[in-house]
Design an enzyme around this catalytic site. Structure first.
Site, PDB file in Angstrom:
ATOM      1  N   LYS A  21       0.878  -1.348   0.131  1.00 48.41           N
ATOM      2  CA  LYS A  21      -0.137   0.002   0.204  1.00 48.41           C
ATOM      3  C   LYS A  21       0.902   1.289   0.097  1.00 48.41           C
ATOM      4  CE  LYS A  21      -3.313   0.535   3.350  1.00 48.41           C
ATOM      5  NZ  LYS A  21      -3.420   1.682   4.043  1.00 48.41           N
ATOM      6  N   SER A  22       1.815   1.323   0.863  1.00 46.43           N
ATOM      7  CA  SER A  22       2.599   2.578   0.892  1.00 46.43           C
ATOM      8  C   SER A  22       3.530   2.681  -0.320  1.00 46.43           C
ATOM      9  CB  SER A  22       3.858   2.185   1.971  1.00 46.43           C
ATOM     10  OG  SER A  22       3.333   1.931   3.169  1.00 46.43           O
ATOM     11  N   ARG A  26       2.845   5.925  -3.481  1.00 47.92           N
ATOM     12  CA  ARG A  26       3.796   6.717  -3.565  1.00 47.92           C
ATOM     13  C   ARG A  26       4.020   6.697  -5.305  1.00 47.92           C
ATOM     14  NH1 ARG A  26       4.428   5.718   1.515  1.00 47.92           N
ATOM     15  NH2 ARG A  26       5.702   6.620   2.862  1.00 47.92           N
ATOM     16  N   SER A 168       7.273   9.365  12.189  1.00 48.46           N
ATOM     17  CA  SER A 168       6.107   9.029  11.152  1.00 48.46           C
ATOM     18  C   SER A 168       6.670   8.996   9.824  1.00 48.46           C
ATOM     19  CB  SER A 168       5.069  10.008  11.478  1.00 48.46           C
ATOM     20  OG  SER A 168       4.425  10.122  10.485  1.00 48.46           O
ATOM     21  N   GLN A 170       4.915   9.211   7.187  1.00 47.71           N
ATOM     22  CA  GLN A 170       4.009  10.060   6.595  1.00 47.71           C
ATOM     23  C   GLN A 170       4.241  11.387   6.653  1.00 47.71           C
ATOM     24  OE1 GLN A 170      -0.122   9.368   7.817  1.00 47.71           O
ATOM     25  NE2 GLN A 170      -0.307   7.159   7.152  1.00 47.71           N
ATOM     26  N   ASP A 321       1.925  -1.112  11.794  1.00 45.22           N
ATOM     27  CA  ASP A 321       0.546  -1.642  11.449  1.00 45.22           C
ATOM     28  C   ASP A 321       0.227  -3.160  11.920  1.00 45.22           C
ATOM     29  OD1 ASP A 321       0.005   0.989  10.383  1.00 45.22           O
ATOM     30  OD2 ASP A 321       0.889   0.268   8.289  1.00 45.22           O
ATOM     31  N   LYS A 348      -4.303   5.605  14.719  1.00 46.04           N
ATOM     32  CA  LYS A 348      -4.668   5.130  13.350  1.00 46.04           C
ATOM     33  C   LYS A 348      -5.871   5.182  12.832  1.00 46.04           C
ATOM     34  CE  LYS A 348      -0.245   4.115  12.853  1.00 46.04           C
ATOM     35  NZ  LYS A 348       0.542   4.880  11.850  1.00 46.04           N
ATOM     36  N   ARG A 395      -7.693  -3.402   9.751  1.00 47.63           N
ATOM     37  CA  ARG A 395      -6.790  -4.110  10.312  1.00 47.63           C
ATOM     38  C   ARG A 395      -7.233  -4.763  11.437  1.00 47.63           C
ATOM     39  NH1 ARG A 395      -2.567  -3.581   6.881  1.00 47.63           N
ATOM     40  NH2 ARG A 395      -2.098  -1.225   6.176  1.00 47.63           N
TER      41      ARG A 395
HETATM   42  C1  S3P Z   1       2.596   4.740   6.206  1.00 45.30           C
HETATM   43  C2  S3P Z   1       3.288   5.183   7.254  1.00 45.30           C
HETATM   44  C3  S3P Z   1       2.737   4.554   8.471  1.00 45.30           C
HETATM   45  C4  S3P Z   1       1.621   3.366   8.388  1.00 45.30           C
HETATM   46  C5  S3P Z   1       0.684   3.672   7.420  1.00 45.30           C
HETATM   47  C6  S3P Z   1       1.549   3.934   6.173  1.00 45.30           C
HETATM   48  C7  S3P Z   1       3.376   5.279   5.049  1.00 45.30           C
HETATM   49  O1  S3P Z   1       1.960   5.683   9.275  1.00 45.30           O
HETATM   50  O2  S3P Z   1       1.097   3.128   9.729  1.00 45.30           O
HETATM   51  O3  S3P Z   1      -0.210   2.497   7.377  1.00 45.30           O
HETATM   52  O4  S3P Z   1       3.038   4.624   3.910  1.00 45.30           O
HETATM   53  O5  S3P Z   1       4.025   6.272   5.014  1.00 45.30           O
HETATM   54  P1  S3P Z   1       2.717   6.716  10.164  1.00 45.30           P
HETATM   55  O6  S3P Z   1       3.786   7.505   9.384  1.00 45.30           O
HETATM   56  O7  S3P Z   1       1.665   7.735  10.819  1.00 45.30           O
HETATM   57  O8  S3P Z   1       3.357   5.983  11.187  1.00 45.30           O
END
Ligand code: S3P
Length: 438
Positions: A21-22, A26, A168, A170, A321, A348, A395
């Site tokens: 997913k990440s 991107r 984080s 993100q 996660d 989350k 999840r």
């Molecule tokens: C992610 C970062 C994580 C993760 C999320 C995906 C990402 O969040 O929990 O499912 O793709 O950068 P955080 O950056 O808030 O920890």
């Protein structure tokens, strides 16, 4: 829709879980920020990623699906985003929303960000605070910096050096993506290394980015702004966070023997595998290889006798996660498992610390919360018999459906509807392995 899972036969077979997913979010965003054609294969076609694709279209990209998981993006380039008349709706996805705030941030356009009831509860100031340092103006925001939020980018952004107060990926990614359209060098310092897919993709698309160690567990990332990104193909590997569910299912159901193919083994994502191996899970990494710059392997896991362990707080970013499904494994382990430093779980898709605790209670498992730590008292078996509230959290739904495959009595979850955000074929895939879901 509610669903019940019951103990049945051992799980067996070979499966492939969907794309990461990440990386999928991107890949689409980098496609938007690149002039020319970006070809993506293995894209996760879950709702979260589809919402990101819609937002990329609204900001000027031409995006087509050419086959299962195969997508092409014709982007507008760094600096080329167009203003969208409509609000950008990220549904359930914090990643899509916060990363796109970074992508849009340093463009001189106005954009409104919104999401579903779960996303509207989640903190967004963590992304807005650093964006304001670039010169981004927050025009409107909900109470406490919640969605819906409207931002307006500066004509002339200034580069930023940002030490993130939260571990984080993100936030780190939002800053780096904003730094793409600022002149000079933008830097992010993180005390704990978090997933590095943005940094890897920046280099893959030709940006100049350097990563250096910082302190015991941290990193400093320096990015030269205003590059011309070059189209590059993206092959999305299987998501370790989705692999986690069949992996733990096979470990806790006696006699199981399951192989999950092509799973990304980036060490900033494999904290769960490290922990399960420490607990005694029979996990073998077969056929290790590198594809598109990521380490991948097939994972063979067999039903195992698990023992409780102490999971250090510094491991949290590499398995953030995976705590709900680790808590399920811990319930079937012999002895105490202490998971330390889980404060980020509270923000989350749901308050996952509370949701996991309630789920364990519904299954008759002994647990305690001590500050930011979750302590699960495993006895090798769990009574089950309860119904778990999933709170719009995919999840939580998948974790407790997996749990019911090994509890004495069936387990139910109140809503499976959000599983499509990350793992649309979770239920048929688990049934193919022998799971009794009804
Ligand atoms: C992610 C970062 C994580 C993760 C999320 C995906 C990402 O969040 O929990 O499912 O793709 O950068 P955080 O950056 O808030 O920890």
């Amino acid at each position: 829709m509610p669903m019940t899972s019951s103990r049945g036969k051992a799980l067996a077979g070979t499966v492939t879980v969907p794309g990461d997913k990440s990386i999928s979010h991107r890949a689409l965003m980098f496609g938007l920020l690149t002039v020319g054609e970006t070809r993506i294969t293995g894209l996760l076609e879950g709702e979260d990623v589809i919402n990101t694709a819609k937002a990329c279209r609204a900001l000027g990209a031409r995006i087509e699906r050419t086959g299962p998981g195969a997508w092409t993006v014709h982007g507008v380039g760094v600096g080329g985003l167009v203003q969208s008349a409509e609000a950008l709706d990220f549904g359930n996805s914090g990643t899509g929303c916060r990363l796109m705030m970074g992508v849009v941030g340093c463009h001189p356009i106005r954009a409104t960000f919104d999401g579903d009831a779960s996303l509207r509860k989640r903190p967004m100031r963590r992304a807005l605070d650093p964006l304001e340092l670039f010169g981004v103006r927050v025009v409107a925001q909900g109470e406490g910096g919640r969605l819906p939020i409207t931002i307006e980018g500066p004509r002339d952004a200034v580069p930023v050096v940002y030490e993130s107060p939260v571990a984080s990926a993100q936030v780190k990614s939002a800053v780096l993506l904003a730094g793409l359209n600022a002149p000079g060098v933008t830097s992010v310092i993180e005390k704990e290394a978090t997933r590095d897919h943005t940094e890897r993709m920046l280099s893959h698309f030709g940006a100049s980015v350097t990563v250096t160690p910082h302190g015991a567990h941290g990193r400093r990332i320096d990015l030269v702004g205003q590059p011309e990104l070059k189209p590059a193909p993206v092959v999305v590997p299987a998501d370790p966070s989705s692999a986690a569910f069949p992996l733990v299912a096979a470990a806790i159901v006696p006699g199981s023997d399951v192989t999950i193919t092509g799973v990304m083994m980036n060490t900033l994502r494999t904290g769960l595998i490290t922990t399960l191996i420490e607990m005694g899970a029979a996990i073998e990494q077969l056929n290790p290889r590198i594809e598109s710059g990521e380490d991948i392997a097939d994972l063979r896991v067999r039903g195992s006798r698990l023992t409780g362990v102490d999971v250090p707080a510094h491991r949290a970013p590499s398995m953030i996660d995976e705590y709900p499904i680790l808590a399920v494994a811990a319930a079937f382990a012999h002895g105490t498992t202490r998971m330390r430093g889980l404060h980020e779980l509270r923000v989350k898709e749901s308050d996952r610390l509370a949701a996991v605790a309630d789920g364990l209670a519904a299954a008759g498992v002994d647990y305690a919360i001590d500050g930011d730590d979750l302590i699960v008292e495993g006895t090798g078996r769990a009574p089950g018999g309860g119904t778990v509230a999933t709170h719009m959290d995919h999840r939580i739904a998948m974790s407790f459906l997996v749990m019911g495959l090994a509890t004495d009595q069936p387990m139910s979850v109140d809503d499976t509807g959000f599983i499509v955000t990350s793992f649309p074929d979770f239920i048929p895939l688990m049934r193919r392995l022998g799971a009794d879901f009804a």
